[in-house]
Design an enzyme around this catalytic site. Sequence first.
Site, short mmCIF file in Angstrom:
data_model
loop_
_atom_site.label_atom_id
_atom_site.label_comp_id
_atom_site.label_asym_id
_atom_site.label_seq_id
_atom_site.Cartn_x
_atom_site.Cartn_y
_atom_site.Cartn_z
N CYS A 39 0.83 -1.21 0.00
CA CYS A 39 0.00 0.00 0.00
C CYS A 39 0.87 1.27 0.00
O CYS A 39 1.60 1.50 -0.95
CB CYS A 39 -1.00 -0.03 1.15
SG CYS A 39 -2.38 1.13 0.90
N HIS B 192 -4.23 -4.66 -0.11
CA HIS B 192 -4.02 -5.31 1.19
C HIS B 192 -4.50 -6.77 1.16
O HIS B 192 -5.49 -7.12 1.81
CB HIS B 192 -4.79 -4.56 2.29
CG HIS B 192 -4.19 -3.25 2.66
ND1 HIS B 192 -3.09 -3.13 3.47
CD2 HIS B 192 -4.54 -1.98 2.33
CE1 HIS B 192 -2.78 -1.86 3.65
NE2 HIS B 192 -3.66 -1.14 2.96
N GLU C 274 -3.26 -9.03 2.72
CA GLU C 274 -3.08 -9.57 4.08
C GLU C 274 -4.28 -9.31 4.98
O GLU C 274 -4.36 -9.88 6.07
CB GLU C 274 -1.81 -8.99 4.70
CG GLU C 274 -1.93 -7.60 5.31
CD GLU C 274 -1.92 -6.47 4.30
OE1 GLU C 274 -1.93 -5.30 4.71
OE2 GLU C 274 -1.85 -6.76 3.08
#
Length: 302
Positions: A142, A235, A237
């Site tokens: 990001c 993102h 994750e």
Amino acid sequence: MPIKIPKLLPAREILEAENIFVMDEDRANRQDIRPLNILILNLMPEKERTEAQLLRLLGNTPLQVNVTFLKTATHISKNTSPMHLEQFYTTFSDIKHKKFDGMIITGAPVELLPFEEVDYWEELKEIMSWSVDHVTSTLHICWGAQAALYYHFGISKFELPRKCYGIFKHRVLDRTEKLLRGFDDEYVAPHSRYTDVSIEAIMNSDNIKLLSASDEAGPFIMSANNGKQIMITGHLEYDAETLSEEYRRDIRKGLNIHVPENYFPNDDPSLPPVNRWRSHAHLLFSNWLNYYVYQETPYEWN
């Protein structure tokens, strides 16, 4: 194989409850194996949550992984207890003499500031410069990806008219790239940012490969030609609930924020969201650890 983490790290309980194989230093030291040493510069405000998200993905490969958490010395976190930072984090001055197999630089909630106005920008520049010769491959996430594109390749970010916020469809642009091995031709991933980078600037660069992009969210996965820098603008994750918690936090702050796109069932925030990107998150981290870190790192650093 397991990921080695400190006994008292709060993320350990979360990972063990999910049946992620973790071990502490005592057990790891009894194994005759060359682990991968991964450095994580955690710039996110809620550091404990980010720790669990990243460790979950790093701990799901056949490789043993040692993790070192890094904090900035020029910025004091307001959302993580000083005791946690003191116990589990180190600063750049303490590790800059070492070499690491891989590194992760997370996002940060500073994207609307010019890079030069971020209070730890000079420190981050020093770390990114150091990573070129001291880290086999660095994964930037990001804002961390935007910082890497700006510092290493001179590509600036720009503010969006509306926050890129939700779950967006992406397409694979290069099926031969090892980082995307096993990816579907189309897949979804979360985004949460107010800024973007020019897809034209990426495609016109002689030093960067654009590997995956979205019609709605723009360039997503990029790699330096030598694989030393990997940039991901979203993102993967994130947990299923992360965007929901961000949305409710912004509502409480009184911000004029729209509902995350393609996220809640029927766009109804009262309904629990479903994680539709988990498998590709695991694929990405597994491929990065294997092909860009393990396969490229010498057994003994010189």
